[in-house]
Design an enzyme around this catalytic site. Structure first.
Site, mmCIF file in Angstrom:
data_model
loop_
_atom_site.group_PDB
_atom_site.id
_atom_site.type_symbol
_atom_site.label_atom_id
_atom_site.label_comp_id
_atom_site.label_asym_id
_atom_site.label_seq_id
_atom_site.Cartn_x
_atom_site.Cartn_y
_atom_site.Cartn_z
ATOM 1 N N GLU A 265 -7.391 7.573 0.048
ATOM 2 C CA GLU A 265 -6.201 7.094 -0.664
ATOM 3 C C GLU A 265 -6.535 5.955 -1.620
ATOM 4 O O GLU A 265 -5.852 4.935 -1.653
ATOM 5 C CB GLU A 265 -5.127 6.661 0.342
ATOM 6 C CG GLU A 265 -4.664 7.797 1.244
ATOM 7 C CD GLU A 265 -3.476 7.456 2.124
ATOM 8 O OE1 GLU A 265 -3.318 6.295 2.508
ATOM 9 O OE2 GLU A 265 -2.707 8.394 2.430
ATOM 10 N N ASP B 121 -1.067 13.535 9.273
ATOM 11 C CA ASP B 121 -0.738 12.116 9.223
ATOM 12 C C ASP B 121 0.428 11.741 10.123
ATOM 13 O O ASP B 121 1.538 11.555 9.620
ATOM 14 C CB ASP B 121 -0.423 11.727 7.774
ATOM 15 C CG ASP B 121 -0.333 10.230 7.582
ATOM 16 O OD1 ASP B 121 -0.716 9.500 8.510
ATOM 17 O OD2 ASP B 121 0.109 9.795 6.504
ATOM 18 N N GLU C 253 6.676 5.396 11.182
ATOM 19 C CA GLU C 253 6.697 5.757 9.760
ATOM 20 C C GLU C 253 7.395 7.088 9.515
ATOM 21 O O GLU C 253 8.148 7.236 8.565
ATOM 22 C CB GLU C 253 5.255 5.815 9.229
ATOM 23 C CG GLU C 253 5.160 6.370 7.818
ATOM 24 C CD GLU C 253 3.734 6.437 7.279
ATOM 25 O OE1 GLU C 253 2.794 6.034 7.983
ATOM 26 O OE2 GLU C 253 3.584 6.898 6.133
HETATM 27 O O1 GCW Z 1 0.175 7.487 6.778
HETATM 28 C C1 GCW Z 1 -0.414 7.017 5.650
HETATM 29 C C2 GCW Z 1 0.498 5.932 5.271
HETATM 30 C C3 GCW Z 1 -0.190 4.827 4.533
HETATM 31 C C4 GCW Z 1 -1.384 4.392 5.367
HETATM 32 C C5 GCW Z 1 -2.324 5.578 5.527
HETATM 33 C C6 GCW Z 1 -3.519 5.244 6.411
HETATM 34 C C7 GCW Z 1 -2.310 2.213 5.626
HETATM 35 O O2 GCW Z 1 1.548 6.469 4.529
HETATM 36 O O3 GCW Z 1 0.739 3.793 4.378
HETATM 37 O O4 GCW Z 1 -2.054 3.299 4.788
HETATM 38 O O5 GCW Z 1 -1.645 6.613 6.142
HETATM 39 O O6 GCW Z 1 -3.415 5.485 7.600
HETATM 40 O O7 GCW Z 1 -4.511 4.771 5.908
#
Ligand code: GCW
Length: 678
Positions: free
Chosen positions: A269, A342, A370
């Site tokens: 990311e 995720d 989340e």
């Molecule tokens: O789930 C995603 C989240 C991000 C997060 C990323 C990760 C910290 O939307 O906010 O960043 O995973 O776990 O690195």
């Protein structure tokens, strides 16, 4: 008002004032503070800050027999575990480490609080994992990524001089459930975290946490040598870069001699990493591991990597890491999210578990919600954690559960660990929703002993946090235990995933199609609804992600007839009129699932209202009002998903279920102002 009335009012209100409840005490509500046993009823030779805390807790809260605290080197095999033996006159708590004695003390206090018999104890406790760690996604500016309980607990501006009392309260709460490690900052790490002034602040926290048996770790930004040190690059094979990390480590360990190590999110990311220089994850992790080794530090290297490519996102971490197996130093542990996408309400387990045979693996759970309605929704997560830990990977034949792979049973791991992304913030009640405290609690209890059942943990937590009155305990426990499945039902049943509104991930957006943006962040990428059906084909005819699972799972998941129905749309593109086990069509099943989710939340509301006599006013109303939000959100999810998917299925919503109350076009217009990057 005459005087009599005034006094009467004060008299009547006094108990309310006295018992005002904001939830700040968590589960630590030992009866009547300052009524514990006197010092002469505590036998202990050692003098050490941890033992002092243990004694203080006993003097404040223990109301039973004489207690002896014994440090016994012969109990080393229990690690920071302990034994407790008792008769009606005396309890002996023994442990090799002082932290073990403190855990033993919290154990008996828990027994007292849950009204258990303590006269014939013969207990041996050995933790399931060595590193039981909370990952805080807290930023240096006080915000928390995916945090729903206010700002960060860490007041970086005030530190190192001004010290909030909550630092110690936080450490105590963690120690009371066996958590022994914390990563203070976000994995999307600012290089500034490693600046000398910040390290001095970190030292203060480490000093406060140490007597509670807690070690501090930091997330580090892979580009720190370049950004902070002004070097030409951060290439892990560059000698100057290695030297920079060496000096940084030496600076850290001078301040914090028991510093735990680094957590790294690299090449994920948009974060920098070794691949920026043509190096592998192993090159990056090993460089840091070699530097931390002399100090006993470890590197937790995250496997959460994926990029916008043709390859199914669910397959990418496995493709990336399996070829590196055997190349990592023994003080590296690869930190793997429970599922391959995720932290979705339900995912198939991550196929990387068991696939790395010569590398230590640890699970990363998300305690913060989340993807589960933030702190607005009541969702008890122990069943989700257990579902992952009990999943059989078959990597070493039947019985190769994720628990056994990660706790060292099946592999002689040098280090064992398990992480949870914290749901803690500066809200009075720590977690936003009173019931979200149960998820912090459950994470701690489970990583101490992953064999505890979700029910046992809920039982303890309710008794400690609210009351042991059966009229409250039983229904509330039932609500908690069913709540995760309920949320799956009204958010993403049958293996649907990632159809959230973009960025903030609150609420539905199944129509989301980010053309020109990242397709792998688009809901339509994940559900693939069309005139024929719905679901992501991960079988041989599709992305073949099923091939990453060990036999027989690849076959079980790959065959629509044997694939568990709760994951059917995860692995298959299923025709709308496909017949499910209960005889319904897939479309009907989907409708009934969403409807069941909504109905269950309504039942939780009714149930909670009946609990009013057993709960203090403040917590009662706060939970009640969050349940209202949850009920509205559940209807929102149901209407959005069913009305949208109906545009493909063209089938009627079964008459037995509640009619939609929204128009699809109105729902599509909802744009919440909750900022986030993806
Ligand atoms: O789930 C995603 C989240 C991000 C997060 C990323 C990760 C910290 O939307 O906010 O960043 O995973 O776990 O690195």
């Amino acid at each position: 008002m005459n005087n009599f009335r005034r006094y009467l009012l004060i008299f009547l209100l006094f108990p309310l004032l006295f018992f005002a409840e904001d939830g700040s005490k968590l589960w630590l509500r030992f009866p009547n503070a300052k009524t514990g046993i006197s010092a002469d009823k505590i036998i202990s030779k050692g003098k050490n800050p941890t033992i002092e805390i243990a004694k203080k807790e006993l003097m404040n809260y223990w109301q039973g027999q004489t207690i002896e605290l014994r440090t016994e080197k012969s109990l080393k095999n229990l690690k920071d575990g302990y034994t407790i033996k008792s008769n009606s006159d005396k309890i002996i708590i023994s442990a090799a480490k002082e932290s073990g004695l403190l855990y033993g003390v919290y154990h008996i206090l828990r027994l007292q609080q849950t009204k258990s018999d303590v006269s014939q104890l013969n207990i041996t406790e050995k933790p399931s994992y060595d590193v039981r760690i909370l990952n805080h996604w807290d930023n240096l500016d006080g915000t928390i990524e995916r945090g729903y309980a206010g700002h960060s607990l860490w007041k970086w501006e005030d530190l190192p001089n001004k010290i909030s009392p909550r630092y110690e309260e936080y450490a105590r709460a963690n120690a009371s459930i066996g958590i022994n490690s914390v990563v203070l900052n976000n994995v999307n790490a600012s290089p500034n975290m490693l600046r000398t002034d910040y390290l001095q602040k970190v030292k203060v926290l480490a000093d406060i946490f140490r007597p509670y048996g807690i070690k501090v770790y930091l997330s580090v930004n892979f580009s720190s040598p370049k950004v902070l040190g002004g070097l030409e690059n951060s290439d892990p094979l560059n000698k100057n870069v290695q030297q920079w990390w060496k000096e940084k480590a030496s600076e850290i360990y001078k301040l914090i001699p028991d510093f735990g190590g680094f957590l790294v999110k690299a090449n994920s990311e948009g974060q920098p990493g070794p691949q920026d220089y043509g190096r592998t994850h192993a090159d990056g992790a090993n460089m840091m591991a070699d530097i931390l080794k002399p100090y006993g530090g470890i590197v937790m290297w995250r496997a959460f990597v994926y990029s916008p490519s043709k390859e199914d996102r669910a397959k990418q971490a496995h493709l990336e890491f399996v070829p590196l197996d055997g190349k990592f130093r023994d003080n590296v542990i690869v930190q793997i999210k429970n599922g391959p996408i995720d932290f979705q309400p339900r995912e198939a387990f991550n196929p990387l578990f068991g696939a790395l045979k010569k590398t230590s693996e640890m699970v990363e759970f998300q305690i913060t919600q989340e993807y589960l309605g933030f702190s607005n929704h009541l969702v008890y997560l122990a069943p989700l954690f257990k579902e992952t830990l009990e999943s059989d990977t078959y990597s070493e034949g039947k019985g190769s559960t994720i628990a056994k792979i990660t706790d060292g049973t099946l592999r002689p791991n040098k280090i064992t660990g398990i992480a949870g992304v914290a749901n803690i913030g500066e809200d009075e009640n720590w977690t936003g929703n009173h019931f979200a405290q149960a998820n912090w609690y459950a994470f701690g209890r489970l990583v101490w002993n992953h064999e505890l059942s979700s029910e046992q943990i809920a039982d303890e937590w309710i008794k400690m946090t609210f009351t042991d009155d059966q009229n409250f305990l039983n229904p509330v426990k039932e609500m908690m235990l069913s709540s995760r499945e309920t949320t799956v039902d009204y958010i993403m049943p049958l293996g649907l995933h990632h159809i959230f509104a973009s960025g903030h991930h609150y609420g539905p957006e199944p129509w989301g199609d980010y053309k020109g943006g990242r397709p792998d962040w688009s809901p339509v990428y994940y559900h693939k609804a069309d005139a024929n059906g719905i679901g992501f084909d991960r079988t041989e005819t599709g992305s073949n992600a099923v091939s990453q699972y060990f036999p027989p799972l690849n076959e079980i998941y790959g065959n629509i007839k044997t694939c568990p129905e709760n994951l059917i749309l995860w692995f298959h593109h299923v025709p709308w009129n496909y017949q499910m086990n209960d005889g319904k069509t897939l479309w009907e099943e989907l409708c009934f699932k969403y409807d069941t989710g909504v109905k269950n939340v309504r039942d939780y509301q009714k149930l909670w209202d009946k609990m009013q006599p057993y709960v203090d006013e403040q917590r009662f109303t706060e939970v009640q009002s969050r349940l209202k939000i949850q009920a509205r959100d559940a209807v929102w999810w149901k209407d959005a998903c069913l009305l949208y998917f109906q545009t493909f299925s063209k089938m009627p919503i079964p008459y037995e279920i509640e009619r939609p109350v929204h128009e699809l076009e109105d729902l599509k217009k909802i744009k919440l102002d909750l900022k986030h990057h993806n």
